[in-house]
Write a protein that holds these residues in place. Structure first.
Motif, PDB file in Angstrom:
ATOM      1  N   CYS A  30       0.811  -1.223   0.000  1.00  0.00           N
ATOM      2  CA  CYS A  30       0.000   0.000   0.000  1.00  0.00           C
ATOM      3  C   CYS A  30       0.840   1.268   0.000  1.00  0.00           C
ATOM      4  O   CYS A  30       0.381   2.327  -0.405  1.00  0.00           O
ATOM      5  N   GLY A  31       2.084   1.169   0.517  1.00  0.00           N
ATOM      6  CA  GLY A  31       2.924   2.368   0.604  1.00  0.00           C
ATOM      7  C   GLY A  31       2.570   3.287   1.758  1.00  0.00           C
ATOM      8  O   GLY A  31       3.154   4.368   1.894  1.00  0.00           O
ATOM      9  N   ARG A  32       1.611   2.877   2.584  1.00  0.00           N
ATOM     10  CA  ARG A  32       1.109   3.759   3.646  1.00  0.00           C
ATOM     11  C   ARG A  32       1.293   3.172   5.049  1.00  0.00           C
ATOM     12  O   ARG A  32       1.251   3.903   6.031  1.00  0.00           O
ATOM     13  N   CYS A  33       1.444   1.860   5.143  1.00  0.00           N
ATOM     14  CA  CYS A  33       1.466   1.225   6.474  1.00  0.00           C
ATOM     15  C   CYS A  33       2.877   1.251   7.068  1.00  0.00           C
ATOM     16  O   CYS A  33       3.855   1.579   6.395  1.00  0.00           O
TER      17      CYS A  33
ATOM     18  N   CYS B 213       5.380  -0.997   5.045  1.00  0.00           N
ATOM     19  CA  CYS B 213       5.765  -0.386   3.763  1.00  0.00           C
ATOM     20  C   CYS B 213       6.725   0.770   3.994  1.00  0.00           C
ATOM     21  O   CYS B 213       7.728   0.917   3.301  1.00  0.00           O
TER      22      CYS B 213
ATOM     23  N   CYS C 283       3.139  -6.029   3.777  1.00  0.00           N
ATOM     24  CA  CYS C 283       2.222  -4.891   3.881  1.00  0.00           C
ATOM     25  C   CYS C 283       1.018  -5.276   4.738  1.00  0.00           C
ATOM     26  O   CYS C 283       0.486  -6.384   4.638  1.00  0.00           O
ATOM     27  N   LEU C 284       0.576  -4.334   5.559  1.00  0.00           N
ATOM     28  CA  LEU C 284      -0.500  -4.622   6.516  1.00  0.00           C
ATOM     29  C   LEU C 284      -1.895  -4.335   5.971  1.00  0.00           C
ATOM     30  O   LEU C 284      -2.884  -4.685   6.601  1.00  0.00           O
TER      31      LEU C 284
HETATM   32 ZN   LIG Z   1       1.555  -1.314   3.319  1.00  0.00          ZN
END
Ligand SMILES: [Zn+2]
Ligand SMILES: NC(=O)c1ccc[n+]([C@@H]2O[C@H](COP(=O)([O-])OP(=O)(O)OC[C@H]3O[C@@H](n4cnc5c(N)ncnc54)[C@H](O)[C@@H]3O)[C@@H](O)[C@H]2O)c1
Ligand SMILES: [Zn+2]
Length: 404
Positions: free
Chosen positions: A106-109, A112, A120-121
């Motif tokens: 996701c690039g956000r967790c 990441c 990734c969560l």
């Molecule tokens: Zn993530």
């Protein structure tokens, strides 16, 4: 728009089926986690697939060694051209030719953000970590297809700088979605550096990619073990020493090569379907590679373990292994202060650098793994040949774009 894809059709079988053209939403289908059904993917792009490879990880499912449901669309090694862009994508225009890491992230967790894109969560309701076309990975549709949806596109895709240059090297660049970074991660995890002696268990595509990576990192000697003569010959073709594990324990053969029955770095590119050594090579013995790596890796050394281990294996040899419990001699690893590096490769950590190594002729991964392009409709034959141990890495070419 129509779409064709490779789907799992029960133990030992895949078929090429008609399947929906992707939309910017994850629809219900075989293997889709209920909590992911209806998930909006405005951050995604749709790719016209240029190259999508068959992997040993797919084989675990196709052999019936996982709980993959029939009808699951396969394929996590994806390279393609962007043909549609979701509403929330900012930096990936139509026409880009891109490599897609097999991990969906996701690039956000937290993970990441720490570079751990293999866990990734936010993409898989079952557990950390996800991939396209894979059992227990959230249900993201596989890319062994004419068209595929790639979520979180701004974060996930790696753009190739020049389209014509990319098409010239496409059989090398297609290995960036999985096996080259995975092999490289195995070598980095094993601590390979200038002058290292390295043993790689497994001469499948991942083992050959690990051996290639060890050479790139400056290893003094790279020894590859397998029981498949054609695959060992493939390893020898680019300067590796080889060990035939059906002739006995690797330690003795390593001693003949190095003068000592020990290496600096050990890499497991086999996983849970490992065969025994010597007289036991005809039967499966899932802890064999892990135990032998602890035996042959020097005290203080590291074990890079890209080979896949599972939490459930319906086809396992015994009850414990059916739950992923293996008879490991962990005390030996403890006694030798070994480090174990496991898990999905976080592809994004390595793919840009390895792309540059390919584009500037510093590595020949397509040649080393004997990349072999075939049509999408020929996927069943490709799967069968790979399952029989062909010394080839099959690259599906759904639109006939790869020069033969
Ligand atoms: Zn993530
Ligand atoms: N961690 C990751 O991110 C990641 C990514 C890709 C693949 N994988 C896994 O890596 C493993 C290898 O993938 P592949 O595509 O090369 O698969 P593969 O099945 O083509 O290769 C495995 C090789 O291991 C050999 N082998 C079996 N027992 C052995 C032993 N005791 N010693 C030495 N060799 C032995 C087999 O003959 C075969 O050639 C698979 O488990 C796959 O799922 C992991
Ligand atoms: Zn793969």
């Amino acid at each position: 728009m129509s779409n064709r894809a490779v789907s799992y059709a029960g133990p030992g079988r895949v078929e090429v089926i008609d399947t929906p053209y992707p939309e910017f939403e994850l629809k219900d289908g075989p293997g889709v986690n209920p909590a992911n059904v209806g998930r909006k993917v405005h951050h995604g792009v749709i790719l016209r697939t240029i190259a999508t490879n068959i992997c040993g990880s797919d084989q675990h499912m196709v052999r019936g060694r996982t709980t993959a449901p029939e009808g699951l669309v396969l394929g996590h090694e994806i390279t393609g051209e962007v043909v549609e862009v979701g509403r929330d994508v900012e930096f990936v225009p139509v026409g880009d030719v891109v490599s897609v890491p097999f991990n969906i992230a996701c690039g956000r967790c937290r993970n990441c953000k720490e570079g751990q894109t293999g866990i990734c969560l936010n993409v898989n309701p079952d557990r950390p970590g996800s991939a396209y076309g894979y059992v227990d990975m959230g249900g993201w549709v596989g890319g062994q297809a004419e068209y595929v949806l790639v979520p979180y596109a701004d974060w996930n895709v790696l753009k190739f700088p020049d389209r014509d240059q990319a098409m010239e090297k496409i059989l090398d660049l297609t290995m960036l979605s999985d096996i080259l970074p995975t092999g490289f991660h195995g070598a980095v995890g094993a601590g390979v550096t200038v002058g290292s002696t390295v043993y790689v268990a497994g001469a499948g595509p991942v083992g050959l990619a690990a051996a290639t990576s060890a050479q790139l990192l400056g290893a003094a000697v790279v020894i590859v073990g397998d029981l498949n003569a054609d695959r060992l010959a493939q390893a020898a073709s680019f300067g590796c020493e080889t060990v035939d594990v059906s002739k006995g324990n690797p330690a003795d053969q390593i001693e003949q090569i190095l003068g000592v029955p020990e290496v600096d770095c050990g890499i497991d590119a086999v996983g849970f379907e490992a065969r025994g050594h010597g007289a036991d090579a005809a039967t499966e013995a899932p802890a064999t590679v892990l135990n032998s790596l602890m035996e042959i890796t020097r005290a203080g050394g590291s074990l890079g373990i890209p080979g896949l281990y599972v939490t459930g294996d319906p086809g396992a040899v015994d009850k414990a292994a059916q739950e992923g419990s293996l008879s490991m001699r962990f005390g030996l690893g403890f006694a030798k202060s070994h480090t174990f590096v496991t898990g999905q490769c976080p592809v994004m950590k390595y793919h840009r650098g390895l792309m540059q190594a390919i584009l500037h002729d510093k590595v020949s991964i397509a040649k080393n793994v004997n990349a072999t392009p075939i049509g999408l409709e020929d996927a069943p034959q490709g799967y069968a040949a790979f399952d029989e141990g062909a010394a080839q890495k099959f690259v599906l070419d759904p639109h006939g774009l790869i020069p033969r």
